[in-house]
Design a protein around this motif. Structure first.
Motif, PDB file in Angstrom:
ATOM      1  N   PRO A  97       0.801  -1.225   0.000  1.00  0.00           N
ATOM      2  CA  PRO A  97       0.000   0.000   0.000  1.00  0.00           C
ATOM      3  C   PRO A  97       0.833   1.274   0.000  1.00  0.00           C
ATOM      4  O   PRO A  97       0.272   2.369  -0.108  1.00  0.00           O
ATOM      5  N   ALA A  98       2.164   1.170   0.112  1.00  0.00           N
ATOM      6  CA  ALA A  98       3.000   2.370   0.066  1.00  0.00           C
ATOM      7  C   ALA A  98       3.266   2.833  -1.356  1.00  0.00           C
ATOM      8  O   ALA A  98       3.699   3.966  -1.568  1.00  0.00           O
ATOM      9  N   SER A  99       3.003   1.977  -2.335  1.00  0.00           N
ATOM     10  CA  SER A  99       3.306   2.345  -3.709  1.00  0.00           C
ATOM     11  C   SER A  99       2.176   3.178  -4.311  1.00  0.00           C
ATOM     12  O   SER A  99       0.991   2.956  -4.030  1.00  0.00           O
ATOM     13  N   ALA A 100       2.541   4.121  -5.169  1.00  0.00           N
ATOM     14  CA  ALA A 100       1.540   4.954  -5.833  1.00  0.00           C
ATOM     15  C   ALA A 100       0.658   4.120  -6.744  1.00  0.00           C
ATOM     16  O   ALA A 100      -0.549   4.383  -6.867  1.00  0.00           O
ATOM     17  N   ALA A 101       1.227   3.109  -7.377  1.00  0.00           N
ATOM     18  CA  ALA A 101       0.449   2.254  -8.278  1.00  0.00           C
ATOM     19  C   ALA A 101      -0.637   1.512  -7.522  1.00  0.00           C
ATOM     20  O   ALA A 101      -1.752   1.303  -8.037  1.00  0.00           O
ATOM     21  N   LEU A 162       3.101  -2.954   8.153  1.00  0.00           N
ATOM     22  CA  LEU A 162       3.605  -4.193   7.569  1.00  0.00           C
ATOM     23  C   LEU A 162       4.918  -4.614   8.202  1.00  0.00           C
ATOM     24  O   LEU A 162       5.260  -5.798   8.194  1.00  0.00           O
ATOM     25  N   ALA A 163       5.672  -3.678   8.761  1.00  0.00           N
ATOM     26  CA  ALA A 163       6.929  -4.038   9.416  1.00  0.00           C
ATOM     27  C   ALA A 163       6.692  -4.959  10.603  1.00  0.00           C
ATOM     28  O   ALA A 163       7.407  -5.953  10.793  1.00  0.00           O
ATOM     29  N   SER A 164       5.697  -4.656  11.426  1.00  0.00           N
ATOM     30  CA  SER A 164       5.400  -5.512  12.573  1.00  0.00           C
ATOM     31  C   SER A 164       4.580  -6.735  12.174  1.00  0.00           C
ATOM     32  O   SER A 164       4.801  -7.834  12.691  1.00  0.00           O
ATOM     33  N   THR A 165       3.645  -6.565  11.233  1.00  0.00           N
ATOM     34  CA  THR A 165       2.838  -7.705  10.785  1.00  0.00           C
ATOM     35  C   THR A 165       3.714  -8.773  10.138  1.00  0.00           C
ATOM     36  O   THR A 165       3.549  -9.967  10.397  1.00  0.00           O
ATOM     37  N   PHE A 166       4.651  -8.351   9.305  1.00  0.00           N
ATOM     38  CA  PHE A 166       5.534  -9.306   8.633  1.00  0.00           C
ATOM     39  C   PHE A 166       6.381 -10.063   9.649  1.00  0.00           C
ATOM     40  O   PHE A 166       6.622 -11.272   9.507  1.00  0.00           O
ATOM     41  N   TRP A 197       8.256  -3.587  -0.320  1.00  0.00           N
ATOM     42  CA  TRP A 197       7.459  -2.629   0.454  1.00  0.00           C
ATOM     43  C   TRP A 197       8.364  -1.650   1.190  1.00  0.00           C
ATOM     44  O   TRP A 197       8.070  -0.439   1.238  1.00  0.00           O
ATOM     45  N   VAL A 198       9.456  -2.132   1.758  1.00  0.00           N
ATOM     46  CA  VAL A 198      10.369  -1.243   2.470  1.00  0.00           C
ATOM     47  C   VAL A 198      10.885  -0.152   1.533  1.00  0.00           C
ATOM     48  O   VAL A 198      10.892   1.040   1.884  1.00  0.00           O
ATOM     49  N   ASP A 199      11.297  -0.538   0.344  1.00  0.00           N
ATOM     50  CA  ASP A 199      11.810   0.462  -0.607  1.00  0.00           C
ATOM     51  C   ASP A 199      10.731   1.479  -0.972  1.00  0.00           C
ATOM     52  O   ASP A 199      10.999   2.688  -1.040  1.00  0.00           O
ATOM     53  N   ASP A 200       9.509   0.997  -1.201  1.00  0.00           N
ATOM     54  CA  ASP A 200       8.427   1.921  -1.562  1.00  0.00           C
ATOM     55  C   ASP A 200       7.978   2.758  -0.370  1.00  0.00           C
ATOM     56  O   ASP A 200       7.548   3.910  -0.541  1.00  0.00           O
ATOM     57  N   ALA A 201       8.059   2.197   0.836  1.00  0.00           N
ATOM     58  CA  ALA A 201       7.717   2.974   2.030  1.00  0.00           C
ATOM     59  C   ALA A 201       8.694   4.129   2.214  1.00  0.00           C
ATOM     60  O   ALA A 201       8.301   5.243   2.592  1.00  0.00           O
TER      61      ALA A 201
END
Length: 475
Positions: A97-101, A162-166, A197-201
């Motif tokens: 969900p961090a990505s614009a796409a 997502l960091a804690s969920t993962f 996700w980390v990169d997009d966050a």
């Protein structure tokens, strides 16, 4: 819910009173908890014969198919939700969900389902179907409203992301299954998704810094230690190594060797570097740009964003001022009840002194063994349940301490619903961290809210209402 939708207002009120009738001395506590659950409990208690059958109309069939199509799309869009629901078709994927796409496609998807729902002629629907339709349309409208605000620019906080969920999923003690070779291989795919996700966050937070949409400093100061705690240990000391340590005995030697090597490589080269990358960015680049304010009002278009949150969480159009005034009235009421307790205990002093007394009394502030206290409370609550309700959830729940990496900043307790397939019970997380432990006199309230009479009853019963569309059962 179907029964509630077809009854008259008087009948609903009468049924709610019956559902809320306590059979214990702590009447106010029981009523307060059960007031949160009236709709779900009364629907579950309604005899099957009183439920309104689905009308056999083309509109009903069209909407039923639309609801299922939407829910399947939702599972594909949020694979981790599918995992928590007990649907393991997407265990190898992770949403981003961090990505614009992601946001762009989500907007298009929500608009499509809303337009298709609005195009259906609802004249032939019965009351239950009209209620489902109204909820579906309202949810899509709220989703589109939410997507108009820059949520994705705030991808992480100290409570949930997502960091804690993962990390929970990868520990092997949450919803991610590690029973088969395919399960182990699936999580490796999810690890790649987490790294992306980390990169997009990081990109999203950089954009937020440029646009003045950043988290409060007090939040991000708590995020960094969480990330550091996850990233700090070596491979075999990492929580992500636990599935390897607990690998099923029925795996062949070749499978065991292959998966062990794959997990060692993924943890060392993908997972831990991603956490370090995120922690370093937040600590070095993001923290200096965070804000001292804490409310949404301080962000661009913050007042509108806050009004959306009110609608989302209360389904009302109350203003922030009205809600604040309501809270002040409640504080007056609660303070009067506290003063009454002081008088009953013959305590000499003011309320502040009474609170200091409670905090200082070691008999009332056990910082250890909270899970033992809750286990005893569970037995008492379970014994009383048949006297209060004839409909009980089939799913059970277990009691666990909050994981060490998030305990310092987590709430005093939280709840995770069971899987719908019955393979995993609900989880009542009790925070045993010394700084977050609960006073003994608050444990009963906490257990009632988070577990049997609160969230567990709510979510477990909701999932078991099989005549409802899945978007309502798992909403």
């Amino acid at each position: 819910m179907t029964a509630v939708a077809t009854e008259s207002k008087t009948q609903r009120q009468s049924a709610a009173r019956r559902c809320a009738a306590p059979a214990c001395a702590h009447a106010l506590l029981w009523v307060a908890v059960m007031a949160l659950l009236r709709a779900t409990l009364c629907a579950a208690d309604a005899p099957t014969a009183q439920r309104t059958p689905m009308a056999n109309t083309a509109a009903a069939a069209t909407l039923a198919a639309l609801y299922e199509e939407y829910f399947e799309a939702r599972l594909r869009r949020y694979p981790s939700s599918a995992t928590f629901n007990g649907d393991h078709r997407y265990d190898g994927r992770l949403e981003n969900p961090a990505s614009a796409a992601f946001t762009t496609s989500a907007v298009a998807e929500q608009r499509d389902f809303l337009a298709r729902a609005r195009a259906v002629d609802t004249d032939g629907l019965n009351a239950s179907q009209r209620l489902s339709y109204a909820v579906f349309v309202s949810d899509r409208e709220l989703a589109l409203e939410r997507l108009s605000f820059p949520d994705r620019l705030l991808p992480i906080d100290q409570m949930s992301s997502l960091a804690s969920t993962f990390a929970q999923l990868g520990s092997g003690s949450s919803a991610q299954p590690f029973d088969t070779v395919a399960d182990y291989e699936a999580f490796l795919g999810r690890a790649d998704g987490f790294s992306q996700w980390v990169d997009d966050a990081i990109l999203a937070m950089r954009e937020g810094m440029a646009r003045g949409v950043v988290n409060p400093r007090i939040i991000m100061e708590r995020v960094v230690p969480q990330l550091r705690d996850i990233a700090r240990p070596g491979v075999e000391q990492s929580l992500f190594w636990q599935p390897v340590r607990n690998m099923p005995a029925h795996f062949s030697d070749a499978e065991r060797a292959r998966l062990t090597a794959a997990y060692r490589d993924a943890i060392m080269r993908v997972i831990l570097p991603a956490y370090r990358r995120l922690a370093q960015f937040i600590e070095r680049d993001y923290l200096p740009m965070t804000r001292s304010s804490v409310g949404l009002w301080a962000l661009p278009n913050g007042d509108a964003w806050y009004r959306h949150q009110i609608r989302k969480h209360t389904s009302t159009d109350m203003s922030a001022d009205d809600i604040h005034a309501l809270g002040q009235r409640e504080m007056v009421r609660i303070r009067a009840e506290m003063l009454a307790v002081m008088a009953e205990l013959d305590f000499k002093g003011d309320l502040a002194a009474f609170q200091r007394h409670l905090q200082a009394d070691p008999r009332l502030n056990s910082r250890h063994g909270d899970d033992v206290i809750v286990t005893a409370l569970k037995k008492r609550i379970n014994a009383a349940m048949p006297r209060l309700f004839h409909a009980l959830p089939r799913a059970d729940f277990e009691i666990r301490p909050v994981e060490a990496f998030r305990a310092a900043s987590a709430a005093g307790a939280s709840y995770q619903p069971p899987s719908a397939d019955g393979s995993r019970p609900g989880i009542f997380y009790v925070n045993t961290h010394p700084a977050r432990g609960q006073p003994v006199y608050g444990m009963a309230t906490l257990a009632l809210l988070e577990a049997m009479l609160g969230h567990h009853y709510q979510f477990a019963m909701q999932q078991e209402l099989y005549d409802l569309p899945r978007f309502k059962r798992f909403n």
